[in-house]
Each structure stands twice: as structure tokens, then as C-alpha cells.
Design an enzyme around this catalytic site. Structure first.
Site, PDB file in Angstrom:
ATOM      1  N   THR A 251      13.730  -9.649   2.154  1.00 37.11           N
ATOM      2  CA  THR A 251      13.474  -8.371   1.481  1.00 37.11           C
ATOM      3  C   THR A 251      14.293  -8.215   0.204  1.00 37.11           C
ATOM      4  OG1 THR A 251      15.174  -7.270   2.806  1.00 37.11           O
ATOM      5  CG2 THR A 251      12.920  -7.236   3.673  1.00 37.11           C
ATOM      6  N   LYS A 252      15.233  -9.133  -0.026  1.00 38.90           N
ATOM      7  CA  LYS A 252      16.077  -9.072  -1.230  1.00 38.90           C
ATOM      8  C   LYS A 252      16.173 -10.460  -1.856  1.00 38.90           C
ATOM      9  CE  LYS A 252      18.902  -5.206   0.403  1.00 38.90           C
ATOM     10  NZ  LYS A 252      20.273  -4.735   0.727  1.00 38.90           N
TER      11      LYS A 252
ATOM     12  N   LYS B 280      24.897 -19.835   4.087  1.00 46.01           N
ATOM     13  CA  LYS B 280      25.532 -21.000   3.467  1.00 46.01           C
ATOM     14  C   LYS B 280      25.245 -21.001   1.976  1.00 46.01           C
ATOM     15  CE  LYS B 280      25.502 -24.491   7.180  1.00 46.01           C
ATOM     16  NZ  LYS B 280      24.999 -25.851   7.554  1.00 46.01           N
TER      17      LYS B 280
ATOM     18  N   HIS C  85       0.846  -1.191   0.000  1.00 45.97           N
ATOM     19  CA  HIS C  85       0.000   0.000   0.000  1.00 45.97           C
ATOM     20  C   HIS C  85       0.883   1.243   0.000  1.00 45.97           C
ATOM     21  CE1 HIS C  85      -4.095  -1.578   0.604  1.00 45.97           C
ATOM     22  NE2 HIS C  85      -3.493  -2.585   1.213  1.00 45.97           N
TER      23      HIS C  85
END
Length: 207
Positions: free
Chosen positions: A175-176, A193, A123
Site C-alpha cells: 500500500t506504500k 531487509k 472506485h
């Protein structure tokens, strides 16, 4: 059918009328007639696919929803394609309590544990004179490749790509993008790892 949907989406008045017909006011669930008479012709379920009785399927005919061969959506999961397609591959498990909001593409042999949120929707919040709930939404597709395993209570945010055979530890917030053959954990999730094909072993990454 595709051209009709495109015309409706491009015309604000037609779009508003169509949405009123498809779902009740102040409710994001499709009307009963949509679930019974439209969705079965629009959406595809592969042979042996299972959607448990207590699953909430908030899916609409103007976007795609596909569930692959022998895939399972467990009880109390919510699937919503209102703002983007939700495509789930073959032999994939969507665990209890998962929330998947499109646009999301999930590959084959993916394991989603319990209470995971995967949302391609955000949003707007920038205009301080308007509540975020009334501002325009933005969407960025999430792509989860084959053979991925996501631990319980994780969150996958809009626009993220999870590479093949990557593992996301329980409780992580991703988030990535996470590269293939990696293990990522934490908030925000970081790779700890990676699989070394030359040595055929999983090697720790120095943080």
C-alpha cells in the site's frame, strides 16, 4: 491520431459514442473489430514478445499498451488499459493468473509470479446513496522499476512505486512505496531487509 483521441476524451457525448462503438453494453472487452483492425496499429509488441493464447487482453486504442522485447504474458492473465496505459518493459514475465489494470508501468527484467493483482484503479465510495460500482473512479499510476520480483498472490495498490531490485514476498499487500534494493513482506507490506552497498550484503531491518 493523438489530437482526435484528445477531442473525444474531452467531449462527453463523443466519448459515450466512441465507447459504444468500441465495446458492447455491459461488457469491458473490446469488440472483435477493435482487436483485429485497430489495436495492432496502436499497440506495440517488441521482437520475441509472447502473449499466451488464454490471456485476456482487454486493451483499447485510446490508451497505450506496450510489451517489450522478449517479454511474456502467461495464460489466464488479464491486461486492461481502459482507464490508463499499461507499459511492460523488456524481458519481463507476467505470470499465470495475473491481473494488471492501468495506469501501470513495469520495467525490464521484472518477474511477476502467479495470481498477482496490480491495479491503478479505485472506485469511489463516499456517497452512501450511490453504489460504489456507479461512482466515479480514481486512478493513481503504479510504477514497478527494473529487476523487481513479486511473489505469488500479492496485491499492489494504486499509486505505489516499487524501487529497483526490490523483492515482494508472496501474499503481500503493498500500500506504500518500497525503496530500491529492499525486501518487503506482509499485509500491509513492510521492509524487512535492505541491501547495504558498503558491506555488499542484505541486512535485516528492525521492526
Amino acid at each position: 491520431m493523438t489530437s482526435i483521441i484528445s477531442k473525444i476524451k474531452s467531449n462527453p457525448k463523443l466519448k459515450s459514442l466512441a465507447l459504444t462503438m468500441l465495446m458492447p453494453a455491459n461488457d469491458n472487452k473490446p469488440r472483435l473489430w477493435v482487436r483485429w483492425f485497430l489495436n495492432p496499429f496502436k499497440h506495440k509488441r517488441g521482437k520475441g514478445a509472447i502473449v499466451r493464447y488464454n490471456t485476456r487482453l482487454d486493451v483499447f486504442p485510446f490508451n497505450d499498451f506496450r510489451l517489450g522485447i522478449n517479454s511474456v504474458i502467461e495464460d489466464f492473465a488479464t491486461i486492461n488499459n481502459g482507464v490508463g496505459d499499461v507499459i511492460i518493459g523488456d524481458k519481463t514475465i507476467v505470470g499465470m493468473g495475473n491481473v494488471i489494470i492501468g495506469p501501470v508501468t513495469i520495467g525490464n527484467h521484472v518477474m511477476l509470479a502467479q495470481n498477482i493483482v496490480i491495479s491503478g484503479l479505485n472506485h469511489g465510495y463516499e456517497d452512501v446513496n450511490i453504489p460504489p460500482s456507479l461512482q466515479k473512479v480514481s486512478c493513481k499510476p503504479i510504477v514497478i522499476a527494473d529487476d523487481v520480483w513479486i511473489g505469488a498472490n500479492s496485491v499492489i495498490t494504486a499509486g505505489v512505486v516499487l524501487g529497483k531490485h526490490c523483492i515482494i514476498g508472496a501474499g503481500s499487500v503493498v500500500t506504500k512505496n518500497i525503496p530500491e534494493f529492499s525486501v518487503a513482506v506482509g499485509n500491509p507490506a513492510k521492509v524487512i531487509k535492505q541491501y547495504n552497498k558498503q558491506t555488499s550484503s542484505w541486512e535485516k531491518i528492525s521492526l
